[in-house]
Design a protein around this motif. Sequence first.
Motif, PDB file in Angstrom:
ATOM      1  N   PRO A  95       0.806  -1.235   0.000  1.00  0.00           N
ATOM      2  CA  PRO A  95       0.000   0.000   0.000  1.00  0.00           C
ATOM      3  C   PRO A  95       0.836   1.280   0.000  1.00  0.00           C
ATOM      4  O   PRO A  95       0.328   2.347  -0.346  1.00  0.00           O
ATOM      5  N   LEU A  96       2.114   1.188   0.385  1.00  0.00           N
ATOM      6  CA  LEU A  96       2.931   2.407   0.385  1.00  0.00           C
ATOM      7  C   LEU A  96       3.607   2.660  -0.959  1.00  0.00           C
ATOM      8  O   LEU A  96       4.274   3.669  -1.139  1.00  0.00           O
ATOM      9  N   GLN A  97       3.414   1.727  -1.911  1.00  0.00           N
ATOM     10  CA  GLN A  97       3.922   2.003  -3.261  1.00  0.00           C
ATOM     11  C   GLN A  97       3.132   3.173  -3.853  1.00  0.00           C
ATOM     12  O   GLN A  97       1.974   3.378  -3.506  1.00  0.00           O
ATOM     13  N   PRO A  98       3.776   3.900  -4.789  1.00  0.00           N
ATOM     14  CA  PRO A  98       3.039   5.004  -5.413  1.00  0.00           C
ATOM     15  C   PRO A  98       1.803   4.478  -6.144  1.00  0.00           C
ATOM     16  O   PRO A  98       1.809   3.361  -6.652  1.00  0.00           O
ATOM     17  N   GLN A  99       0.745   5.301  -6.134  1.00  0.00           N
ATOM     18  CA  GLN A  99      -0.483   4.890  -6.833  1.00  0.00           C
ATOM     19  C   GLN A  99      -0.309   4.965  -8.333  1.00  0.00           C
ATOM     20  O   GLN A  99      -0.899   4.206  -9.080  1.00  0.00           O
ATOM     21  N   GLN A 108      -2.789   1.170  -8.925  1.00  0.00           N
ATOM     22  CA  GLN A 108      -4.106   1.555  -9.465  1.00  0.00           C
ATOM     23  C   GLN A 108      -5.104   0.388  -9.470  1.00  0.00           C
ATOM     24  O   GLN A 108      -6.277   0.543  -9.141  1.00  0.00           O
ATOM     25  N   GLY A 109      -4.610  -0.793  -9.873  1.00  0.00           N
ATOM     26  CA  GLY A 109      -5.497  -1.967  -9.964  1.00  0.00           C
ATOM     27  C   GLY A 109      -6.108  -2.315  -8.624  1.00  0.00           C
ATOM     28  O   GLY A 109      -7.302  -2.612  -8.517  1.00  0.00           O
ATOM     29  N   ALA A 110      -5.294  -2.255  -7.585  1.00  0.00           N
ATOM     30  CA  ALA A 110      -5.796  -2.588  -6.250  1.00  0.00           C
ATOM     31  C   ALA A 110      -6.849  -1.578  -5.804  1.00  0.00           C
ATOM     32  O   ALA A 110      -7.891  -1.938  -5.250  1.00  0.00           O
ATOM     33  N   LEU A 111      -6.574  -0.296  -6.078  1.00  0.00           N
ATOM     34  CA  LEU A 111      -7.551   0.737  -5.700  1.00  0.00           C
ATOM     35  C   LEU A 111      -8.858   0.551  -6.465  1.00  0.00           C
ATOM     36  O   LEU A 111      -9.949   0.727  -5.925  1.00  0.00           O
ATOM     37  N   GLU A 112      -8.719   0.134  -7.731  1.00  0.00           N
ATOM     38  CA  GLU A 112      -9.929  -0.080  -8.532  1.00  0.00           C
ATOM     39  C   GLU A 112     -10.751  -1.258  -7.992  1.00  0.00           C
ATOM     40  O   GLU A 112     -11.976  -1.200  -7.936  1.00  0.00           O
ATOM     41  N   VAL A 301     -11.168   7.167  -3.983  1.00  0.00           N
ATOM     42  CA  VAL A 301     -12.046   7.979  -4.841  1.00  0.00           C
ATOM     43  C   VAL A 301     -11.552   7.930  -6.289  1.00  0.00           C
ATOM     44  O   VAL A 301     -10.366   7.719  -6.542  1.00  0.00           O
ATOM     45  N   LYS A 302     -12.486   8.114  -7.213  1.00  0.00           N
ATOM     46  CA  LYS A 302     -12.156   8.083  -8.632  1.00  0.00           C
ATOM     47  C   LYS A 302     -11.992   9.519  -9.129  1.00  0.00           C
ATOM     48  O   LYS A 302     -12.845  10.366  -8.877  1.00  0.00           O
ATOM     49  N   ARG A 303     -10.870   9.764  -9.841  1.00  0.00           N
ATOM     50  CA  ARG A 303     -10.675  11.098 -10.410  1.00  0.00           C
ATOM     51  C   ARG A 303     -11.446  11.212 -11.714  1.00  0.00           C
ATOM     52  O   ARG A 303     -11.886  10.211 -12.284  1.00  0.00           O
ATOM     53  N   LYS A 304     -11.524  12.451 -12.222  1.00  0.00           N
ATOM     54  CA  LYS A 304     -12.255  12.672 -13.481  1.00  0.00           C
ATOM     55  C   LYS A 304     -11.638  11.895 -14.643  1.00  0.00           C
ATOM     56  O   LYS A 304     -12.325  11.433 -15.531  1.00  0.00           O
ATOM     57  N   ASP A 305     -10.289  11.734 -14.616  1.00  0.00           N
ATOM     58  CA  ASP A 305      -9.634  11.022 -15.719  1.00  0.00           C
ATOM     59  C   ASP A 305      -9.731   9.506 -15.594  1.00  0.00           C
ATOM     60  O   ASP A 305      -9.126   8.766 -16.357  1.00  0.00           O
ATOM     61  N   GLY A 306     -10.471   9.032 -14.616  1.00  0.00           N
ATOM     62  CA  GLY A 306     -10.692   7.591 -14.488  1.00  0.00           C
ATOM     63  C   GLY A 306      -9.696   6.893 -13.571  1.00  0.00           C
ATOM     64  O   GLY A 306      -9.865   5.710 -13.262  1.00  0.00           O
ATOM     65  N   THR A 307      -8.647   7.598 -13.129  1.00  0.00           N
ATOM     66  CA  THR A 307      -7.704   6.955 -12.194  1.00  0.00           C
ATOM     67  C   THR A 307      -8.237   7.089 -10.770  1.00  0.00           C
ATOM     68  O   THR A 307      -9.146   7.867 -10.496  1.00  0.00           O
ATOM     69  N   PHE A 308      -7.595   6.310  -9.875  1.00  0.00           N
ATOM     70  CA  PHE A 308      -8.069   6.282  -8.489  1.00  0.00           C
ATOM     71  C   PHE A 308      -7.031   6.863  -7.552  1.00  0.00           C
ATOM     72  O   PHE A 308      -5.837   6.772  -7.803  1.00  0.00           O
ATOM     73  N   THR A 309      -7.507   7.453  -6.490  1.00  0.00           N
ATOM     74  CA  THR A 309      -6.587   7.970  -5.478  1.00  0.00           C
ATOM     75  C   THR A 309      -7.246   7.868  -4.109  1.00  0.00           C
ATOM     76  O   THR A 309      -8.352   7.349  -3.982  1.00  0.00           O
TER      77      THR A 309
END
Length: 480
Positions: A95-99, A108-112, A301-309
């Motif tokens: 989880p401490l790896q960059p998103q 990103q995949g895990a957040l999704e 949360v999902k950003r407008k560009d479809g990525t997660f943060t």
Amino acid sequence: MELIFELSRAGRRGVKMPTGDVPESASLDPVYTREKDAELPSLSEPEVVRHFTNLSKMNFGVDSHFYPLGSCTMKYNPKITERIAAFSSFASIHPLQPQLVNGGMLTQGALEVISDLENVLCEITGMDEFTTQPMAGAHGELTGIMLIAAHHREKGDRRKYILIPDSGHGTNPASAAIAGYEVKTIKSDDKGVMDMNEFRKEMNEDVAGVMLTCPNTLGIFNPRIKELADLAHASGALMYYDGANLNAIMGKARPGDLGFDIVHLNLHKTFATPHGGGGPGAGPVGVKKHLAEFLPTSRVVKRKDGTFTLDYDRPKSIGYISQFYGNFGVLLKAYAYILIEGKEGLIEVSENAVLNANYLMRRLKGHYDIPYGENCMHEFVISCCRQAKRGVHAVDIAKALIDKGIHPPTIYFPLNVKEAIMIEPTETESRETLDEFVRVMIELAELAEKDPVAFKEFPKTTSVGRLDEVKAARDMNISA
Ligand SMILES: *Cc1c(COP(=O)(O)O)cnc(C)c1O
């Protein structure tokens, strides 16, 4: 963290370790480092394989035996979900790896997965938002009660009590107490559900919330849930749904539609991951919109560009209730299970769980007392009172079942049934397995009539025989 790296490095002096972000110069005092290699015992591969294979054969599990454990749903779990959870793209991330770095996807995949799982759980339960942080059912309960407290605190409303029916799981009053509430236990009526008159008597503006399991641990669906929820809400109390028994109603009814404000699910009971022995679990908590601002930080949360943060800006949150995002492997298994089953599959799971339990209940009627319910949901409770008159108690029947190759069901719970045996066959068992269980249970009922003394010797097939339970509880130094 650094210390652990250094210790492992010290233990393997001479081996060049990949350094990564760890500084090359060790700051560990030489007092703590080895001069010589550690003298560790060594074993050959066959010795190790035999050791673990023999250990595994001493186990009594759902992969080897019928395991009709009431309340705690021990069903066969498809191995494909284990394989998916072991994919290195999931299993080796942290989880401490960059998103997201330079267009690379990293976590990103895990957040999704977490975000998508939250969405499907909302759909299944009728709630508006979910957190995946809690690591067990009981942990979800504590989280839920903390949300109830946050809701009342926000309103400046000091309330003292949580109402729980006497058939409630032991974790319910424990969670309410840990969260700082006093528990009031409401008696069940002669139909096995919360007594409405008692409930009305106790419901007032000192009550913070009502914790209910539905269907309850007697396997009975309370037909007056809506009325109950309306009464609670009229007094300003919140409704908490213990969703450990969701496998009885998936696709048929949704706690959110029944008037509940908060729900926890036991992913490790309903959606793959065999549990027991305190193994990893997941107890995600879902809430209605009005409570979402209190959910644990951080939120995916999902950003407008479809990525997660991750969103940490949640001033009213109750805070972290576990490190990172819960037991990710268990979340992943549940997510895979839900996608594999799909809507129709999940409905079938519930239907078969209920069908199997009713089949057993009908066939055992006449041989054992069944104090509550003409029909049951996914589980039911028999009473061994008839057998107890001959000196054969629920525990004796349980011990005898071990010799028959069947894991004993839950005994002496729920507390409102004397000599209780709580049976949950689950949806994954065949007609043949259920028939064999019935045959064995009838045989034991007959043996209780003919030769009750025989029961004191069971089990005969285990290496230790009948455990002396008093000694086991008192004496820590038992050698088998
Ligand atoms: C299993 C269970 C719980 C507790 O869940 P854990 O994951 O074991 O902490 C709570 N309520 C009911 C009805 C259960 O069956």
